[in-house]
Design a protein around this motif. Sequence first.
Motif, PDB file in Angstrom:
ATOM      1  N   ASN A   1       1.985  13.083  -1.910  1.00 38.66           N
ATOM      2  CA  ASN A   1       3.108  12.362  -2.525  1.00 38.66           C
ATOM      3  C   ASN A   1       4.172  12.097  -1.465  1.00 38.66           C
ATOM      4  OD1 ASN A   1       2.368  12.600  -5.532  1.00 38.66           O
ATOM      5  ND2 ASN A   1       2.331  14.745  -4.860  1.00 38.66           N
TER       6      ASN A   1
ATOM      7  N   GLU B   1      10.717  11.903  -1.462  1.00 39.61           N
ATOM      8  CA  GLU B   1      11.677  11.014  -2.121  1.00 39.61           C
ATOM      9  C   GLU B   1      13.100  11.207  -1.624  1.00 39.61           C
ATOM     10  OE1 GLU B   1      11.301  11.263  -6.329  1.00 39.61           O
ATOM     11  OE2 GLU B   1       9.282  10.381  -6.347  1.00 39.61           O
TER      12      GLU B   1
ATOM     13  N   GLY C   1       3.590   8.777   4.256  1.00 38.98           N
ATOM     14  CA  GLY C   1       4.504   8.162   3.306  1.00 38.98           C
ATOM     15  C   GLY C   1       5.687   7.477   3.946  1.00 38.98           C
TER      16      GLY C   1
ATOM     17  N   GLU D   1       9.445   2.653  -3.928  1.00 42.88           N
ATOM     18  CA  GLU D   1       8.253   2.018  -4.500  1.00 42.88           C
ATOM     19  C   GLU D   1       7.326   1.528  -3.395  1.00 42.88           C
ATOM     20  OE1 GLU D   1       9.426  -1.074  -7.156  1.00 42.88           O
ATOM     21  OE2 GLU D   1      10.694   0.241  -8.380  1.00 42.88           O
TER      22      GLU D   1
ATOM     23  N   ASN E   1       5.510   4.475  -1.874  1.00 38.99           N
ATOM     24  CA  ASN E   1       4.408   4.865  -2.761  1.00 38.99           C
ATOM     25  C   ASN E   1       3.243   3.884  -2.673  1.00 38.99           C
ATOM     26  OD1 ASN E   1       4.656   7.325  -4.296  1.00 38.99           O
ATOM     27  ND2 ASN E   1       6.487   6.447  -5.254  1.00 38.99           N
TER      28      ASN E   1
ATOM     29  N   ASN F   1      -0.452   5.023  -1.426  1.00 40.88           N
ATOM     30  CA  ASN F   1      -1.609   4.836  -2.309  1.00 40.88           C
ATOM     31  C   ASN F   1      -2.677   3.980  -1.638  1.00 40.88           C
ATOM     32  OD1 ASN F   1      -0.504   6.353  -4.402  1.00 40.88           O
ATOM     33  ND2 ASN F   1       0.451   4.583  -5.389  1.00 40.88           N
TER      34      ASN F   1
END
Length: 328
Positions: A163, A166, A221, A300, A303, A307
Amino acid sequence: MKILFIRSEGNHTHLNDFMSDLLLHGLRQLYGFEVIDYPGCWYMYSDEISNREYDINKIWGRGFTINNTLSNYNSIDRDDIKKKIKEKYFDLVIYGSIRRSDLFLDDVIKYNNKVVFIDGEDDNIIDDRYTKSGLYFKRELLENKHNVLSISFAIPKEKILKNINENPTNLLAPLVPGRLKTYIYEDEKTYYEMYSKSIFAITNKKLGWDCLRHYEILMNGCIPLFFNIDDCPKLILKTLPKERLSEIYSSFQSVLQFYPPFKIYKKKFLSVKKIFSYIPNMFKNMSASTFLKDNPNVLEIKNELLNFTQQNLTTEILAKYVLNKQKL
């Protein structure tokens, strides 16, 4: 599937070749100990590298990203390789770095073994001596050619972040390509954390367009700001979302105006316009938290790219690509 994977024992500067290492990892993920690396890629094995004396600087990138990705070095049956080739024991022979090693090739061809050649060099040279005997995968491929296919780097899936972070603390990752003073990371964990704690990171073409740094940014990320990505030839970096990265650069290149241009640009990327765009911002301090408040869509994007990396850029997918092209 029984695969013989021939690796190079290196050259005068480095022991390994990333393209070869990453493909081996993907094949091992698919077929386990039926994939025989010869000579053994000892620097990838967690249980073997500690038994060796070596210069860490002779492993590309200090071994980051390929470190500790394989285990049970002595469980691989590396005996009687020449005999096994003669008896066609292997379903496929893969030369992981053909321009550095063609060990056993005369026998491989003589006894009609299926063979694949990988060329992960930074240049655009194709060695036509090999293209008549099997598929030839070229990393920096400029144009379509019979029996020659493109190939790109990948990432071991276990090293891809699950993940995004953030709450990044850096607007721009402190490692700047080409600025050796910023290459301060002695271990993989700290290196990865530098990217995961950053919103953006600079990357660009090195000697070749493909570079493991692009993937290391994505796998942590972080959002690449990829200089001149629009100039990348069509057949190179085919697995990366080049159009999307171009859009991202166009949308967020203004971030770079908050950083001294002589510290973040190589000479070939520097311009008078970039110097003057920095002047009104030179005493401003744009923090990561402020930027996120003004640009909430950035999370966003982080992410989205993570992904994409998880789904499209793993070494398993790389291995499947090579085997599917060979129709195995």
